[in-house]
Design a protein around this motif. Structure first.
Motif, PDB file in Angstrom:
ATOM      1  N   ARG A  89       9.727   2.823   0.090  1.00 48.69           N
ATOM      2  CA  ARG A  89      10.281   4.021  -0.550  1.00 48.69           C
ATOM      3  C   ARG A  89      11.415   3.661  -1.503  1.00 48.69           C
ATOM      4  O   ARG A  89      11.670   4.382  -2.460  1.00 48.69           O
ATOM      5  N   MET A  90      12.079   2.548  -1.252  1.00 55.30           N
ATOM      6  CA  MET A  90      13.119   2.096  -2.175  1.00 55.30           C
ATOM      7  C   MET A  90      12.506   1.690  -3.518  1.00 55.30           C
ATOM      8  O   MET A  90      13.093   1.887  -4.574  1.00 55.30           O
ATOM      9  N   LEU A  91      11.283   1.127  -3.468  1.00 52.99           N
ATOM     10  CA  LEU A  91      10.608   0.697  -4.688  1.00 52.99           C
ATOM     11  C   LEU A  91       9.769   1.801  -5.329  1.00 52.99           C
ATOM     12  O   LEU A  91       9.605   1.838  -6.549  1.00 52.99           O
ATOM     13  N   ALA A  92       9.241   2.710  -4.505  1.00 51.01           N
ATOM     14  CA  ALA A  92       8.283   3.706  -4.993  1.00 51.01           C
ATOM     15  C   ALA A  92       8.813   4.589  -6.121  1.00 51.01           C
ATOM     16  O   ALA A  92       8.044   4.942  -7.031  1.00 51.01           O
ATOM     17  N   PRO A  93      10.112   4.987  -6.130  1.00 51.58           N
ATOM     18  CA  PRO A  93      10.578   5.840  -7.240  1.00 51.58           C
ATOM     19  C   PRO A  93      10.514   5.193  -8.608  1.00 51.58           C
ATOM     20  O   PRO A  93      10.651   5.882  -9.621  1.00 51.58           O
ATOM     21  N   LEU A  94      10.294   3.871  -8.672  1.00 52.06           N
ATOM     22  CA  LEU A  94      10.105   3.223  -9.976  1.00 52.06           C
ATOM     23  C   LEU A  94       8.951   3.838 -10.746  1.00 52.06           C
ATOM     24  O   LEU A  94       8.908   3.770 -11.979  1.00 52.06           O
ATOM     25  N   SER A  95       7.994   4.434 -10.028  1.00 51.68           N
ATOM     26  CA  SER A  95       6.846   5.029 -10.702  1.00 51.68           C
ATOM     27  C   SER A  95       7.263   6.138 -11.659  1.00 51.68           C
ATOM     28  O   SER A  95       6.583   6.374 -12.674  1.00 51.68           O
ATOM     29  N   TYR A 127       1.227   7.510 -17.999  1.00 47.68           N
ATOM     30  CA  TYR A 127       0.649   7.799 -16.684  1.00 47.68           C
ATOM     31  C   TYR A 127      -0.532   6.894 -16.354  1.00 47.68           C
ATOM     32  O   TYR A 127      -0.688   6.430 -15.219  1.00 47.68           O
ATOM     33  N   ASN A 128      -1.410   6.620 -17.335  1.00 50.06           N
ATOM     34  CA  ASN A 128      -2.612   5.845 -17.042  1.00 50.06           C
ATOM     35  C   ASN A 128      -2.276   4.448 -16.525  1.00 50.06           C
ATOM     36  O   ASN A 128      -2.838   3.990 -15.512  1.00 50.06           O
ATOM     37  N   TRP A 129      -1.378   3.757 -17.205  1.00 47.85           N
ATOM     38  CA  TRP A 129      -1.012   2.407 -16.772  1.00 47.85           C
ATOM     39  C   TRP A 129      -0.247   2.431 -15.447  1.00 47.85           C
ATOM     40  O   TRP A 129      -0.412   1.533 -14.612  1.00 47.85           O
ATOM     41  N   THR A 130       0.565   3.451 -15.250  1.00 51.72           N
ATOM     42  CA  THR A 130       1.308   3.563 -13.987  1.00 51.72           C
ATOM     43  C   THR A 130       0.338   3.686 -12.818  1.00 51.72           C
ATOM     44  O   THR A 130       0.478   2.999 -11.789  1.00 51.72           O
ATOM     45  N   TYR A 131      -0.642   4.560 -12.953  1.00 53.87           N
ATOM     46  CA  TYR A 131      -1.626   4.722 -11.882  1.00 53.87           C
ATOM     47  C   TYR A 131      -2.458   3.455 -11.680  1.00 53.87           C
ATOM     48  O   TYR A 131      -2.819   3.105 -10.546  1.00 53.87           O
ATOM     49  N   LEU A 132      -2.765   2.743 -12.755  1.00 56.09           N
ATOM     50  CA  LEU A 132      -3.536   1.498 -12.640  1.00 56.09           C
ATOM     51  C   LEU A 132      -2.743   0.440 -11.868  1.00 56.09           C
ATOM     52  O   LEU A 132      -3.296  -0.270 -11.017  1.00 56.09           O
ATOM     53  N   ILE A 133      -1.454   0.324 -12.139  1.00 58.58           N
ATOM     54  CA  ILE A 133      -0.604  -0.635 -11.418  1.00 58.58           C
ATOM     55  C   ILE A 133      -0.568  -0.301  -9.931  1.00 58.58           C
ATOM     56  O   ILE A 133      -0.678  -1.184  -9.072  1.00 58.58           O
ATOM     57  N   LEU A 134      -0.447   0.984  -9.612  1.00 60.37           N
ATOM     58  CA  LEU A 134      -0.436   1.399  -8.205  1.00 60.37           C
ATOM     59  C   LEU A 134      -1.762   1.064  -7.521  1.00 60.37           C
ATOM     60  O   LEU A 134      -1.794   0.646  -6.358  1.00 60.37           O
ATOM     61  N   CYS A 135      -2.861   1.232  -8.248  1.00 56.53           N
ATOM     62  CA  CYS A 135      -4.184   0.892  -7.720  1.00 56.53           C
ATOM     63  C   CYS A 135      -4.276  -0.600  -7.403  1.00 56.53           C
ATOM     64  O   CYS A 135      -4.762  -0.987  -6.333  1.00 56.53           O
ATOM     65  N   LEU A 136      -3.785  -1.441  -8.294  1.00 56.54           N
ATOM     66  CA  LEU A 136      -3.835  -2.888  -8.078  1.00 56.54           C
ATOM     67  C   LEU A 136      -2.993  -3.301  -6.865  1.00 56.54           C
ATOM     68  O   LEU A 136      -3.382  -4.197  -6.104  1.00 56.54           O
ATOM     69  N   LEU A 137      -1.852  -2.660  -6.667  1.00 61.73           N
ATOM     70  CA  LEU A 137      -1.017  -2.972  -5.504  1.00 61.73           C
ATOM     71  C   LEU A 137      -1.749  -2.653  -4.205  1.00 61.73           C
ATOM     72  O   LEU A 137      -1.653  -3.401  -3.222  1.00 61.73           O
ATOM     73  N   ALA A 138      -2.496  -1.542  -4.186  1.00 62.87           N
ATOM     74  CA  ALA A 138      -3.262  -1.186  -2.982  1.00 62.87           C
ATOM     75  C   ALA A 138      -4.360  -2.213  -2.709  1.00 62.87           C
ATOM     76  O   ALA A 138      -4.617  -2.576  -1.555  1.00 62.87           O
ATOM     77  N   ILE A 139      -5.009  -2.701  -3.759  1.00 60.91           N
ATOM     78  CA  ILE A 139      -6.055  -3.724  -3.579  1.00 60.91           C
ATOM     79  C   ILE A 139      -5.452  -5.021  -3.052  1.00 60.91           C
ATOM     80  O   ILE A 139      -6.011  -5.674  -2.154  1.00 60.91           O
ATOM     81  N   ALA A 163       9.178  -2.699  11.512  1.00 57.57           N
ATOM     82  CA  ALA A 163       7.941  -2.144  10.967  1.00 57.57           C
ATOM     83  C   ALA A 163       8.226  -0.986  10.021  1.00 57.57           C
ATOM     84  O   ALA A 163       7.523  -0.802   9.019  1.00 57.57           O
ATOM     85  N   SER A 164       9.264  -0.216  10.312  1.00 53.98           N
ATOM     86  CA  SER A 164       9.590   0.915   9.439  1.00 53.98           C
ATOM     87  C   SER A 164      10.142   0.450   8.095  1.00 53.98           C
ATOM     88  O   SER A 164      10.252   1.243   7.161  1.00 53.98           O
ATOM     89  N   LEU A 165      10.485  -0.854   7.991  1.00 55.31           N
ATOM     90  CA  LEU A 165      10.864  -1.391   6.683  1.00 55.31           C
ATOM     91  C   LEU A 165       9.707  -1.286   5.698  1.00 55.31           C
ATOM     92  O   LEU A 165       9.926  -1.285   4.483  1.00 55.31           O
ATOM     93  N   ARG A 166       8.467  -1.201   6.205  1.00 58.51           N
ATOM     94  CA  ARG A 166       7.339  -0.924   5.307  1.00 58.51           C
ATOM     95  C   ARG A 166       7.607   0.340   4.508  1.00 58.51           C
ATOM     96  O   ARG A 166       7.282   0.429   3.318  1.00 58.51           O
ATOM     97  N   PHE A 167       8.205   1.327   5.178  1.00 59.81           N
ATOM     98  CA  PHE A 167       8.435   2.615   4.525  1.00 59.81           C
ATOM     99  C   PHE A 167       9.768   2.651   3.789  1.00 59.81           C
ATOM    100  O   PHE A 167       9.852   3.190   2.685  1.00 59.81           O
ATOM    101  N   THR A 168      10.825   2.076   4.392  1.00 62.12           N
ATOM    102  CA  THR A 168      12.123   2.154   3.722  1.00 62.12           C
ATOM    103  C   THR A 168      12.179   1.254   2.487  1.00 62.12           C
ATOM    104  O   THR A 168      12.655   1.679   1.430  1.00 62.12           O
ATOM    105  N   ILE A 169      11.686   0.016   2.612  1.00 58.24           N
ATOM    106  CA  ILE A 169      11.624  -0.836   1.423  1.00 58.24           C
ATOM    107  C   ILE A 169      10.597  -0.280   0.444  1.00 58.24           C
ATOM    108  O   ILE A 169      10.823  -0.237  -0.772  1.00 58.24           O
ATOM    109  N   VAL A 201       0.830  -1.204   0.000  1.00 52.85           N
ATOM    110  CA  VAL A 201       0.000   0.000   0.000  1.00 52.85           C
ATOM    111  C   VAL A 201       0.863   1.253   0.000  1.00 52.85           C
ATOM    112  O   VAL A 201       0.450   2.317  -0.479  1.00 52.85           O
ATOM    113  N   GLY A 202       2.103   1.130   0.502  1.00 52.68           N
ATOM    114  CA  GLY A 202       3.011   2.273   0.494  1.00 52.68           C
ATOM    115  C   GLY A 202       3.339   2.766  -0.902  1.00 52.68           C
ATOM    116  O   GLY A 202       3.721   3.928  -1.089  1.00 52.68           O
ATOM    117  N   GLN A 203       3.187   1.892  -1.901  1.00 50.29           N
ATOM    118  CA  GLN A 203       3.451   2.325  -3.274  1.00 50.29           C
ATOM    119  C   GLN A 203       2.453   3.373  -3.744  1.00 50.29           C
ATOM    120  O   GLN A 203       2.710   4.083  -4.725  1.00 50.29           O
TER     121      GLN A 203
END
Length: 423
Positions: free
Chosen positions: A376-382, A391-403, A368-374, A236-238
């Motif tokens: 955040r390590m992956l999040a810049p891939l966006s 942009y459309n597919w990028t946002y869709l992928i992020l939506c699926l990760l949250a689900i 627990a903070s590895l939720r944020f550090t790991i 969900v951090g993504q």
């Protein structure tokens, strides 16, 4: 729990950290734009991933040191270290030198010291606050951060473009001052440290400590409920980590000059960085205004339902962001996004402290903070993903990760409820 009943340590930290956070948020939301303009999207995204790799290692050290050397010492050293790194960053953006590379290195060092500070600061709250009051105390700290998020970007929108050096310099001085205040006026709260392996007494190499920490975290990883909590948080951090990564780049590139509101013959127009500054300020304002209210509201519901619903709300908001470049549409999407954020703002740390043995709180908070550090390590891939997929597919992928994170939370709480029933 009323503020006047707080432990002295927490009162001092609340005011000192607030001043530091205001200065930090005067420039931090604009750094993704700065690095993207300096290095390009792909390079900036990969460099940000690289910088966060070191934060993961710092978390492994930070939790161990918070338990071994104490919360106070780690917080003092981390605050001073961040201050020194900000001063170097200021020099790299000064009238005498313009070096995005040195600025990026300094930002990486700031992130590392931040990863040292966080587990010690969270563990200190758990040390001095009764379990029934922890959610409200964590919520107040979270609110203070987000008041800074309101004030900082507004001031940053005025001063950042022409005064980046001055803002970074002030951040450095204030962090060093915070470290000195903590050293002088707060007390240590950590319980006695229990070394598991006495044969390792003479080994002090940081490489050995990180290796040993991987072994220590095996104990935590074997806590399957806690492991699922970390995995769900990374997923969900993504979405929520795009607030200072993908969102500023997207808003700058897609939001054209457009009217925000009209009053008689006067029309106030907005675009690009101004629009992003407004969205960040909106997020901070809503968090500052509603954190305590929504935390109390969410406490009436089962934790499982709160965590799962929060992930679904994030998924909905991220889709909204990717479907509009209209400023009022983005404002509405940010409102939904912030609600998802606030649903779990006050209960996450309480849930961690409920799971953690008293003697391992620092390690559990660090893990627990590895939720944020790991995350955040992956999040810049966006950022480079927008070049690869749009942009459309990028946002869709992020939506699926949250689900998917909502499904992981469901499995986690099923395990947690069974464990509690056995106890």
């Amino acid at each position: 729990m009323r503020l006047k009943d707080w432990d002295k340590n927490l009162k001092i930290r609340l005011s000192g950290e607030f001043l530091v956070n205001v200065t930090f948020w005067m420039f931090f939301p604009f750094l993704a734009i700065y690095f993207t303009d300096s290095f390009g999207k792909t390079a900036a995204g990969l460099l940000l991933i690289f910088s966060q790799f070191f934060s993961v290692a710092a978390n492994l050290l930070g939790g161990y040191y918070a338990d071994k050397f104490g919360r106070k010492k780690m917080m003092v050293y981390s605050a001073v270290g961040q201050g020194a790194a900000f001063l170097v960053f200021a020099f790299a953006s000064s009238p005498w030198l313009e070096s995005p590379v040195l600025g990026f290195i300094s930002f990486t060092v700031v992130s590392i010291f931040g990863s040292f500070y966080w587990p010690a600061s969270q563990a200190m709250v758990a040390d001095v606050v009764h379990e029934k009051d922890r959610s409200s105390v964590f919520a107040i700290f979270y609110t203070s951060i987000n008041i800074a998020v309101v004030i900082g970007p507004i001031l940053g929108g005025i001063f950042y473009a022409d005064h980046r050096f001055e803002l970074l310099f002030c951040a450095g001085i204030l962090n060093i001052a915070l470290g000195l205040v903590l050293k002088r006026w707060i007390e240590e709260t950590a319980p006695p440290f229990k070394r598991e392996n006495s044969s390792a007494e003479g080994k002090t190499s940081w490489i050995w400590i990180i290796g040993n920490q991987f072994k220590d975290y095996n104990v935590i990883v074997r806590d399957k409920t806690f492991l699922l909590f970390i995995i769900a948080g990374i997923l969900v951090g993504q979405t929520f980590m795009q607030l200072d990564l993908l969102f500023p780049v997207y808003v700058k590139e897609t939001v054209a000059t457009q009217p925000l509101f009209s009053l008689g013959n006067y029309t106030f127009t907005i675009k690009g960085e101004q629009a992003f500054g407004l969205l960040i300020a909106e997020n901070g304002f809503l968090v500052a205004l509603l954190t305590i209210v929504i935390t109390k509201w969410m406490s009436a519901y089962r934790e499982r339902n709160v965590f799962m619903t929060s992930s679904i709300v994030y998924a909905a908001s991220i889709l909204m962001f990717g479907r509009t470049d209209w400023i009022w549409g983005l404002i509405f999407a940010m409102m939904i996004f912030t609600f998802g954020e606030l649903m779990t703002a006050g209960i996450q740390q309480s849930f961690i402290s409920e799971l953690a043995p008293e003697s391992m709180r620092g390690q559990y908070f660090a893990a627990a903070s590895l939720r944020f550090t790991i995350g955040r390590m992956l999040a810049p891939l966006s950022i480079p993903m927008t070049d690869w997929f749009g942009y459309n597919w990028t946002y869709l992928i992020l939506c699926l990760l949250a689900i998917i994170s909502a499904l992981v939370y469901f499995v986690m709480f099923k395990r947690f409820e069974k464990e509690k029933a056995v106890q």
